[in-house]
Design a protein around this motif. Structure first.
Motif, PDB file in Angstrom:
ATOM      1  N   ILE A 241       5.225 -20.081  45.909  1.00  0.00           N
ATOM      2  CA  ILE A 241       3.901 -20.049  45.281  1.00  0.00           C
ATOM      3  C   ILE A 241       3.753 -18.785  44.432  1.00  0.00           C
ATOM      4  CG2 ILE A 241       1.430 -19.780  45.759  1.00  0.00           C
ATOM      5  CD1 ILE A 241       1.845 -21.614  48.186  1.00  0.00           C
ATOM      6  N   GLY A 242       4.229 -17.660  44.976  1.00  0.00           N
ATOM      7  CA  GLY A 242       4.163 -16.414  44.236  1.00  0.00           C
ATOM      8  C   GLY A 242       4.965 -16.458  42.954  1.00  0.00           C
ATOM      9  N   MET A 243       6.133 -17.058  42.992  1.00  0.00           N
ATOM     10  CA  MET A 243       6.970 -17.189  41.795  1.00  0.00           C
ATOM     11  C   MET A 243       6.302 -18.084  40.759  1.00  0.00           C
ATOM     12  SD  MET A 243       9.772 -15.368  42.187  1.00  0.00           S
ATOM     13  CE  MET A 243      11.111 -16.101  41.241  1.00  0.00           C
ATOM     14  N   GLN A 244       5.720 -19.189  41.227  1.00  0.00           N
ATOM     15  CA  GLN A 244       5.019 -20.090  40.310  1.00  0.00           C
ATOM     16  C   GLN A 244       3.839 -19.388  39.638  1.00  0.00           C
ATOM     17  OE1 GLN A 244       4.141 -23.212  43.140  1.00  0.00           O
ATOM     18  NE2 GLN A 244       5.919 -24.444  42.538  1.00  0.00           N
ATOM     19  N   SER A 245       3.136 -18.563  40.417  1.00  0.00           N
ATOM     20  CA  SER A 245       2.000 -17.818  39.866  1.00  0.00           C
ATOM     21  C   SER A 245       2.468 -16.814  38.821  1.00  0.00           C
ATOM     22  CB  SER A 245       1.250 -17.100  40.983  1.00  0.00           C
ATOM     23  OG  SER A 245       0.709 -18.021  41.906  1.00  0.00           O
ATOM     24  N   ALA A 246       3.578 -16.138  39.106  1.00  0.00           N
ATOM     25  CA  ALA A 246       4.120 -15.165  38.155  1.00  0.00           C
ATOM     26  C   ALA A 246       4.515 -15.847  36.851  1.00  0.00           C
ATOM     27  CB  ALA A 246       5.318 -14.440  38.771  1.00  0.00           C
ATOM     28  N   ILE A 247       5.163 -17.001  36.956  1.00  0.00           N
ATOM     29  CA  ILE A 247       5.570 -17.736  35.756  1.00  0.00           C
ATOM     30  C   ILE A 247       4.349 -18.147  34.945  1.00  0.00           C
ATOM     31  CG2 ILE A 247       6.616 -19.910  34.960  1.00  0.00           C
ATOM     32  CD1 ILE A 247       8.567 -19.617  37.376  1.00  0.00           C
ATOM     33  N   TYR A 248       3.321 -18.634  35.624  1.00  0.00           N
ATOM     34  CA  TYR A 248       2.092 -19.027  34.933  1.00  0.00           C
ATOM     35  C   TYR A 248       1.482 -17.826  34.231  1.00  0.00           C
ATOM     36  CZ  TYR A 248      -2.626 -20.843  34.163  1.00  0.00           C
ATOM     37  OH  TYR A 248      -3.809 -21.233  33.582  1.00  0.00           O
ATOM     38  N   TYR A 249       1.393 -16.703  34.948  1.00  0.00           N
ATOM     39  CA  TYR A 249       0.776 -15.497  34.399  1.00  0.00           C
ATOM     40  C   TYR A 249       1.523 -15.023  33.158  1.00  0.00           C
ATOM     41  CZ  TYR A 249      -0.728 -10.627  34.001  1.00  0.00           C
ATOM     42  OH  TYR A 249      -1.198  -9.426  33.518  1.00  0.00           O
ATOM     43  N   PHE A 250       2.848 -14.923  33.234  1.00  0.00           N
ATOM     44  CA  PHE A 250       3.621 -14.411  32.097  1.00  0.00           C
ATOM     45  C   PHE A 250       3.674 -15.408  30.941  1.00  0.00           C
ATOM     46  CE2 PHE A 250       5.524 -11.670  35.484  1.00  0.00           C
ATOM     47  CZ  PHE A 250       4.991 -10.484  35.006  1.00  0.00           C
ATOM     48  N   ASN A 251       3.626 -16.703  31.250  1.00  0.00           N
ATOM     49  CA  ASN A 251       3.508 -17.685  30.173  1.00  0.00           C
ATOM     50  C   ASN A 251       2.186 -17.501  29.420  1.00  0.00           C
ATOM     51  OD1 ASN A 251       5.973 -18.920  30.581  1.00  0.00           O
ATOM     52  ND2 ASN A 251       5.155 -20.582  31.840  1.00  0.00           N
ATOM     53  N   LYS A 252       1.161 -17.081  30.144  1.00  0.00           N
ATOM     54  CA  LYS A 252      -0.161 -16.905  29.547  1.00  0.00           C
ATOM     55  C   LYS A 252      -0.260 -15.614  28.745  1.00  0.00           C
ATOM     56  CE  LYS A 252      -5.079 -16.555  30.870  1.00  0.00           C
ATOM     57  NZ  LYS A 252      -6.053 -16.729  31.982  1.00  0.00           N
ATOM     58  N   GLY A 254       2.404 -13.203  28.226  1.00  0.00           N
ATOM     59  CA  GLY A 254       3.615 -12.708  27.575  1.00  0.00           C
ATOM     60  C   GLY A 254       4.597 -12.163  28.592  1.00  0.00           C
ATOM     61  N   TRP A 255       5.864 -12.441  28.366  1.00  0.00           N
ATOM     62  CA  TRP A 255       6.902 -11.990  29.273  1.00  0.00           C
ATOM     63  C   TRP A 255       7.355 -10.576  28.899  1.00  0.00           C
ATOM     64  CZ3 TRP A 255       9.252 -14.584  33.485  1.00  0.00           C
ATOM     65  CH2 TRP A 255       8.676 -15.835  33.778  1.00  0.00           C
ATOM     66  N   PHE A 256       8.349 -10.459  28.041  1.00  0.00           N
ATOM     67  CA  PHE A 256       8.891  -9.147  27.701  1.00  0.00           C
ATOM     68  C   PHE A 256       8.217  -8.553  26.472  1.00  0.00           C
ATOM     69  CE2 PHE A 256      12.131 -11.623  29.907  1.00  0.00           C
ATOM     70  CZ  PHE A 256      12.370 -10.796  30.986  1.00  0.00           C
ATOM     71  N   PHE A 257       7.615  -9.400  25.665  1.00  0.00           N
ATOM     72  CA  PHE A 257       6.937  -8.924  24.467  1.00  0.00           C
ATOM     73  C   PHE A 257       5.427  -9.107  24.655  1.00  0.00           C
ATOM     74  CE2 PHE A 257      11.161 -10.425  23.230  1.00  0.00           C
ATOM     75  CZ  PHE A 257      11.679  -9.258  22.677  1.00  0.00           C
ATOM     76  N   ASP A 258       4.813  -8.067  25.177  1.00  0.00           N
ATOM     77  CA  ASP A 258       3.382  -8.075  25.459  1.00  0.00           C
ATOM     78  C   ASP A 258       2.836  -6.723  24.996  1.00  0.00           C
ATOM     79  OD1 ASP A 258       0.826  -8.097  26.467  1.00  0.00           O
ATOM     80  OD2 ASP A 258       1.367  -8.659  28.498  1.00  0.00           O
ATOM     81  N   LYS A 259       2.502  -6.654  23.729  1.00  0.00           N
ATOM     82  CA  LYS A 259       2.076  -5.389  23.130  1.00  0.00           C
ATOM     83  C   LYS A 259       0.822  -4.838  23.803  1.00  0.00           C
ATOM     84  CE  LYS A 259       0.883  -3.293  18.678  1.00  0.00           C
ATOM     85  NZ  LYS A 259       0.701  -3.541  17.226  1.00  0.00           N
TER      86      LYS A 259
END
Length: 274
Positions: A241-252, A254-259
């Motif tokens: 569940i935690g991994m799924q939440s992290a993926i959702y959050y970073f998809n929303k 930004g992953w590595f490019f989040d100015k």
């Protein structure tokens, strides 16, 4: 006009003694309070946990998640014209006076959207729950990094341990165990994102508050106690569940490019290190 303060605790098959401590903490005040118990448990065995006209119980066995259940309470709080709403974990307790002081500080600082006190374990050890906005490494890579020295070095920065946790400070990511929210700010930026079932919903809300021009503040002049068990580290289901939440959050966001994340974290660190 007397301030109306609401609170919510989301339940799921909780230990009744620990839960009762949380409920009693919220009710032990002369403030005008109303508490919502949103019970995501399969049965309503916790319905009679307390008999108090200031407590409203709602059985919610569909279990839509942590944030979604708190949203039910926040919508009810709007109907009662609440000025402040406390999102409270069922394993938190505190002494009388904590909520009063936090309320006064919020009244004196109208730009604060969310405030969190110092959080301690029951043995009085500090919990490091003030954090920068997370990178994928912080939420995913750090968990699986076998090099403890590298993890501890990152923790000192990411969890702002270098500050000593002894001063009032703006923090972009505050724990969801105790979120004291200004209702006008929530009406402005929106409720918890229900796309996140559990873990990370508080991060998303803090970030939206900051984007909306509100401060998210750590206030260590009062403290609470939190039993705090990292369920996601003990259960594969919760890890998933935690991994799924992290993926959702970073998809929303930004992953590595989040100015914006980089700018917010840089600004916070500059203020804290000055």
């Amino acid at each position: 006009m007397k301030i109306v303060i609401t609170g919510s605790i989301v339940l799921y098959q909780n230990d009744e003694h620990i839960l009762r401590d949380a409920i009693d903490s919220f009710l032990d005040t002369d403030l005008n309070v109303l508490l919502y118990l949103i019970d995501n448990s399969p049965t309503d065995s916790l319905r009679k946990i307390i008999d108090d006209e200031r407590v409203l119980y709602k059985h919610n066995p569909s279990n839509p998640g942590f944030g979604a259940a708190h949203n039910i309470a926040i919508k009810l709080a709007e109907q009662h014209n609440a000025q402040y709403h406390l999102v409270l974990n069922p394993d938190v307790y505190y002494e009388q006076g904590a909520l009063e002081e936090l309320t006064q500080y919020m009244e004196d600082n109208l730009d604060i959207g969310n405030i969190m006190p110092k959080v301690l374990y029951p043995n009085n050890d500090i919990q490091y729950l003030c954090k920068l906005l997370p990178t994928p490494y912080d939420w995913i890579g750090r968990r699986f990094n076998p090099f403890k020295d590298m993890v501890e070095k990152r923790n000192d920065l990411f969890e702002l341990r270098f500050t000593g946790y002894n001063k009032v400070m703006d923090v972009p990511y505050l724990s969801g165990c105790f979120m004291y929210l200004r209702m006008s700010a929530i009406n402005d930026v929106g409720l918890f994102d229900e796309g996140i079932f559990m873990y990370g919903e508080e991060t998303d809300l803090c970030r939206r508050l900051i984007d909306g021009g509100y401060r998210t503040v750590f206030y260590p002049k009062v403290h609470i106690y939190h039993h705090f068990e990292k369920g996601s580290h003990k259960s594969w289901r919760l890890t998933k569940i935690g991994m799924q939440s992290a993926i959702y959050y970073f998809n929303k966001w930004g992953w590595f490019f989040d100015k914006k994340r980089r700018l917010i974290n840089k600004s916070i660190l500059q203020k804290l290190k000055s």
